[in-house]
Design a protein around this motif. Structure first.
Motif, PDB file in Angstrom:
ATOM      1  N   ASP A 196      23.333  30.906   4.721  1.00  0.00           N
ATOM      2  CA  ASP A 196      23.520  31.632   5.988  1.00  0.00           C
ATOM      3  C   ASP A 196      22.384  32.603   6.273  1.00  0.00           C
ATOM      4  OD1 ASP A 196      25.843  30.343   6.584  1.00  0.00           O
ATOM      5  OD2 ASP A 196      27.187  31.989   6.009  1.00  0.00           O
ATOM      6  N   ARG A 242      27.797  29.941  13.714  1.00  0.00           N
ATOM      7  CA  ARG A 242      28.749  30.508  12.752  1.00  0.00           C
ATOM      8  C   ARG A 242      28.014  31.189  11.595  1.00  0.00           C
ATOM      9  NH1 ARG A 242      33.606  26.809  10.977  1.00  0.00           N
ATOM     10  NH2 ARG A 242      34.191  28.855  10.134  1.00  0.00           N
ATOM     11  N   SER A 243      26.915  30.599  11.166  1.00  0.00           N
ATOM     12  CA  SER A 243      26.119  31.235  10.106  1.00  0.00           C
ATOM     13  C   SER A 243      25.573  32.574  10.579  1.00  0.00           C
ATOM     14  CB  SER A 243      24.958  30.323   9.694  1.00  0.00           C
ATOM     15  OG  SER A 243      25.426  29.152   9.074  1.00  0.00           O
ATOM     16  N   ARG A 259      28.442  35.107  10.641  1.00  0.00           N
ATOM     17  CA  ARG A 259      28.798  35.603   9.303  1.00  0.00           C
ATOM     18  C   ARG A 259      27.799  36.649   8.823  1.00  0.00           C
ATOM     19  NH1 ARG A 259      30.596  30.105   8.542  1.00  0.00           N
ATOM     20  NH2 ARG A 259      28.533  29.454   7.799  1.00  0.00           N
ATOM     21  N   LYS A 283      28.293  39.961  10.648  1.00  0.00           N
ATOM     22  CA  LYS A 283      29.455  40.688  10.121  1.00  0.00           C
ATOM     23  C   LYS A 283      29.125  41.348   8.785  1.00  0.00           C
ATOM     24  CE  LYS A 283      32.904  37.811  12.457  1.00  0.00           C
ATOM     25  NZ  LYS A 283      33.942  36.766  12.314  1.00  0.00           N
ATOM     26  N   GLU A 315      38.989  36.578   8.593  1.00  0.00           N
ATOM     27  CA  GLU A 315      37.797  37.434   8.489  1.00  0.00           C
ATOM     28  C   GLU A 315      37.371  37.557   7.033  1.00  0.00           C
ATOM     29  OE1 GLU A 315      35.004  40.178  10.473  1.00  0.00           O
ATOM     30  OE2 GLU A 315      36.210  38.436  11.026  1.00  0.00           O
ATOM     31  N   GLU A 329      35.307  34.692   5.819  1.00  0.00           N
ATOM     32  CA  GLU A 329      33.909  34.752   6.275  1.00  0.00           C
ATOM     33  C   GLU A 329      33.115  35.771   5.468  1.00  0.00           C
ATOM     34  OE1 GLU A 329      33.022  34.469  10.445  1.00  0.00           O
ATOM     35  OE2 GLU A 329      33.512  32.381   9.985  1.00  0.00           O
ATOM     36  N   SER A 345      32.287  34.952   1.770  1.00  0.00           N
ATOM     37  CA  SER A 345      31.154  34.048   1.563  1.00  0.00           C
ATOM     38  C   SER A 345      29.837  34.835   1.427  1.00  0.00           C
ATOM     39  CB  SER A 345      31.046  33.047   2.724  1.00  0.00           C
ATOM     40  OG  SER A 345      30.644  33.703   3.916  1.00  0.00           O
ATOM     41  N   GLN A 346      29.852  36.100   1.863  1.00  0.00           N
ATOM     42  CA  GLN A 346      28.654  36.946   1.790  1.00  0.00           C
ATOM     43  C   GLN A 346      28.841  38.098   0.791  1.00  0.00           C
ATOM     44  OE1 GLN A 346      26.077  35.861   3.538  1.00  0.00           O
ATOM     45  NE2 GLN A 346      27.403  34.249   4.371  1.00  0.00           N
TER      46      GLN A 346
END
Length: 883
Positions: free
Chosen positions: A610, A725-726, A729, A732, A765, A768, A771-772
């Motif tokens: 991402d 979407r990447s 993310r 955010k 949320e 998402e 994932s980070q």
């Protein structure tokens, strides 16, 4: 330098000369052949005076032009930035005459030919200063095509235009009043007159009635020395006080001559006594009155503004300098009882913009262009949209002048310039105007002919610049390819001098407008908004700034400040700040190169991570912003977009985020990140190049090798297949990290200390953000990151509400609450004093009425800032007390 090496610190003084030498020793600045280009793009440089040295105004306009040229060159256009210098008739002649003065020689002692030899010699040895200075700034003109307004080709074009206009009856010779400079001994145009308000006197003089000397009329004047040129005394036709005097004669004091009393609506009954002296040969308004009443034109001054040896001037005053004569005339009027009174008087005085001498309205034979037939098509061109002013409000200024334009006096009593191609016959008086130097009179065939001594106004040749520099009157390939030019970039102060005349001449002799757009930029002033001048000591020298901070830092500053409007306030600290920006760029590139391994940029790569998808999407969004801004001539917005992306998005966020993959265990992620780091850097080097060419070219060669040249490469190519979407993310994740950093700062938590955090959010949320998680923890310096259900709260923690989620930072044990409260309380006390002091000033009516507006605004801004800080600290204390 190999691809892997980059000096530890950025030294523009070492980098810029080497890059400049590469460019100048190549054909990089020359137009590419038509078959290898995507259309043509041309700008003609506003030719600086050959006498000039680079000042900040030059640096500003040439930076803007170079940005456009370098951008269009990268976009694949065959670009021509046409350079050259103006012979600057009056300015250059003054420079050389001053040199002769030091030798005790006057130009008339040398004679015309020897004097011109001296001017050409000076031009050869000293006239190229500004060209070399422009090269130092990085101006990417095609220097192989450099022109000079007195070179052979342009001189031919000037003569062709003069003769053509003469043959059409649009150039004529006539005796009229002109603005006369008695120091330079030449006519100057209305545009070259500087009107300044000065303290002087108003002399009230008695003119006795010829048929009853016991009575008189009183006239007031600021120039008693011109009275010997009086042809009448005028009163208003409806002024009952003087109705019986109209048609009678009054005696002109000190002369024994009588003049009539006339009635004319020009007279202001409320000004003075309602009687005015009419001196048609020495006042522009009086000249018009004289034409209406068929009054004689009586010239009483020499070209040097001494009293003329003529019948109208009493012998006593002949040969006196005008102000010496004034003193004697006033004294003699007083002695004869004809001086009624003297008053202090403030009035507008016209001075020459070159000599600063007080100008005289003066009656001479001059050459004129009948301007109305040329002005009408030039007005329509702007009305119809064939030419566009940017900003558009300058159209109004243009129209106002063009619709009230007067015939243009084009002759100057100088030696340096385009000599007027007119020859006078001693035998029959015929005037021969010719494209070639004639051997005999066209009228009678006599060989006793002599050429007009005058030269053309410098702006006459400058008005032909867009097409004469491209080879006109010949139909050259360059003229066919690059005319009309695309845009003219100039300041508003020469809309009348130059812009309007180029439009008129271009339409007349090519049938086309000379340019499509006219970008009128602001004027550069000092930090306080004052005009820069040596006498004020507030001049910021662009070359000194380039030597101190680098040309790129100066260029970026000027681009960043190029907002539409009249004034740009320039402070050296702005340039110093942008030198820091150059350092930031250098250090980021150095980090990237040190970690590149064997990676190469690859614009075709479709990343998996991402963070890598996000940076490429952000790069393309920035490219779109920059392109739009440059297209719309919003150079400040282009610079702001570049600054925000390079410093903020790439350096502060992406490079830091990339370290997670670079130093992690996922080999594939590391390889991908190295490639994307280079790809994104390659992209923003292209985008930044038009503004900062030196540092970008240097880094480009570190990226691609010493033989690579960014200047002739291509503009960044945007993609349209980014994963939204990447990007979402990553945005955010950045929002979360920013919130944590903000709280850490407010709570005075040491930047390096790892802390705990928790996020409360909906399940979707969380998926998402999780994932980070690794990225968030590294960038926010977290020891642990816990996940809470939506709506959950955490006691004794600082909280930051985000768009969808909430971030909590447990602070117990993290900081010494007592010490932190004491520190905040101390700062609050200090702010209370600052706020009270500012409120006291602003609440004082005397301060508001007496202080300059900018000082009041500064105090208000300081108060607003102090109040905002106060509120922030109170909120921080409240959070601490809750722990």
């Amino acid at each position: 330098m190999s691809q892997q090496e980059l000096a530890k610190t950025y030294e523009p003084q070492a980098v810029e000369p080497a890059i400049n030498e590469q460019w100048l020793n190549s054909d990089a600045f020359q137009p590419t052949p038509a078959e290898r280009s995507d259309g043509a793009y041309c700008i003609v440089i506003p030719p600086p005076n050959v006498t000039g040295s680079l000042h900040m105004g030059h640096a500003f306009t040439f930076t803007i032009q170079d940005m456009l040229i370098r951008w269009q060159r990268l976009c694949g256009k065959s670009t021509l930035w046409q350079p050259g210098t103006d012979h600057a008739g009056i300015a250059t002649q003054m420079v050389v005459e001053r040199l002769l003065d030091k030798e005790g020689v006057h130009r008339r002692d040398l004679g015309r030919e020897r004097f011109l030899d001296r001017v050409w010699d000076w031009k050869e040895h000293s006239g190229g200063t500004i060209v070399n200075q422009l090269k130092r700034l990085g101006a990417s003109c095609d220097w192989s095509r450099e022109r000079f307004t007195l070179d052979e080709g342009l001189s031919r074009a000037v003569r062709e235009v003069f003769v053509s206009l003469y043959e059409e009856g649009l150039i004529y010779r006539g005796k009229r009043l002109v603005n006369w400079d008695p120091v330079l001994e030449t006519a100057v145009s209305d545009l070259e007159v500087q009107h300044e308000e000065e303290d002087g006197h108003m002399w009230h003089m008695c003119y006795p009635l010829a048929d009853d000397p016991s009575k008189h009329v009183i006239v007031a004047t600021t120039r008693p020395e011109t009275m010997f040129g009086d042809a009448a005394v005028a009163v208003h036709p409806e002024d009952e006080r003087y109705r019986d005097l109209v048609g009678r004669q009054v005696m002109l004091p000190l002369t024994g001559r009588t003049i009539p009393v006339i009635a004319d609506e020009y007279v202001d009954r409320e000004f003075g006594t309602g009687c005015v002296k009419i001196t048609p040969a020495h006042d522009f308004n009086d000249y018009e009155v004289g034409k209406r009443h068929h009054l004689p034109l009586i010239n009483i001054l020499t070209p040097q503004a001494h009293m003329l040896d003529c019948d109208e001037v009493p012998e006593k005053y002949r040969g006196m300098e005008r102000y010496e004569a004034r003193e004697h005339i006033v004294a003699d009027l007083d002695a004869e009882g004809l001086l009624h009174k003297i008053e202090q008087h403030t009035h507008q005085v016209g001075r020459g913009d070159r000599s600063h001498a007080v100008l005289e309205p003066y009656l001479t034979d001059q050459w004129y262009v009948k301007i109305q037939p040329l002005a009408e098509p030039a007005i329509r061109a702007v009305e119809d949209g064939d030419i566009r002013f940017v900003p558009q409000f300058w159209e109004k200024t243009y129209f106002e002048w063009m619709r009230n334009i007067q015939d243009w006096c084009i002759s100057r009593q100088l030696w340096w310039g385009h000599r007027i191609p007119a020859w006078y016959c001693d035998g029959c008086g015929h005037i021969t105007v010719s494209r070639d130097n004639p051997e005999c009179c066209e009228g009678c065939g006599s060989d006793k002919i002599s050429q007009d001594e005058d030269v053309l106004d410098t702006w006459f040749s400058s008005g032909l610049w867009p097409f004469s520099t491209l080879g006109w009157p010949d139909k050259t390939p360059e003229l066919e390819r690059f005319y009309p030019t695309n845009v003219l970039v100039t300041g508003f102060d020469i809309i009348f001098f130059w812009v309007a005349r180029m439009i008129m001449m271009g339409l007349k002799f090519t049938g086309e407008v000379p340019f499509r757009d006219i970008y009128i930029h602001a004027l550069i002033r000092d930090a306080e908004g004052q005009k820069m001048s040596k006498s004020k000591g507030n001049v910021i020298d662009p070359l000194e700034m380039s030597d101190k901070y680098g040309a790129d830092a100066l260029r970026f500053t000027l681009a960043h400040m190029a907002t539409p409007g009249r004034d740009v306030k320039l402070d050296e600290s702005r340039i110093a700040s942008n030198r820091n920006f150059m350092n930031k760029i250098w250090n980021a590139a150095r980090f990237v190169f040190m970690n590149r391994g064997d990676a190469q940029p690859d614009a075709t790569l479709r990343p998996e991570l991402d963070v890598n998808r996000w940076i490429l999407a952000e790069l393309d969004a920035t490219a779109s912003e920059v392109e739009k801004a440059l297209t719309e001539y919003r150079f400040n917005e282009a610079a702001s977009a570049l600054y925000g992306f390079i410093w903020g998005t790439y350096c502060d966020w992406y490079v830091e985020a990339a370290k997670v993959s670079l130093y992690g265990d996922d080999e594939a992620a590391g390889i991908e990140t190295r490639t994307v780091m280079l790809t994104a850097l390659e992209g923003w080097l292209r985008l930044l190049h038009p503004v900062c060419p030196f540092i970008t070219e240097t880094l480009w060669q570190s990226l691609h090798g010493p033989d690579a040249r960014l200047v002739t490469d291509r503009w960044h190519q945007r993609r349209d297949d980014h994963d939204a979407r990447s990007v979402s993310r990553m945005q955010k994740a950045i929002e979360v990290v920013s919130a944590i950093r903000s709280i850490r700062g407010e709570m005075n938590v040491a930047p390096g200390k790892r802390i705990a955090a928790a996020i409360a959010c909906p399940a979707a949320e969380r998926a998402e953000l999780e994932s980070q998680q690794l990225l968030i923890m590294n960038l926010a310096r977290l020891e642990t990151l816990d996940w809470l259900d939506e709506g959950a709260e955490l006691e004794a923690a600082a909280v930051a509400p985000l768009t969808i989620s909430r971030v909590y930072l447990p602070l117990a044990g993290l900081i010494n609450v007592g010490e932190e409260l004491a520190r905040l309380d101390k700062n609050l006390s200090r702010l209370d004093k600052e706020i009270a002091r500012a409120e006291g000033k602003l609440g004082n009516p005397k301060f508001r009425s007496n202080a300059p507006a900018e000082v009041v605004a500064k105090v208000q801004a300081e108060l607003d800032e102090a109040r905002a800080k106060h509120a922030e600290m109170e909120a921080a204390m409240a959070r601490l007390k809750a722990i």
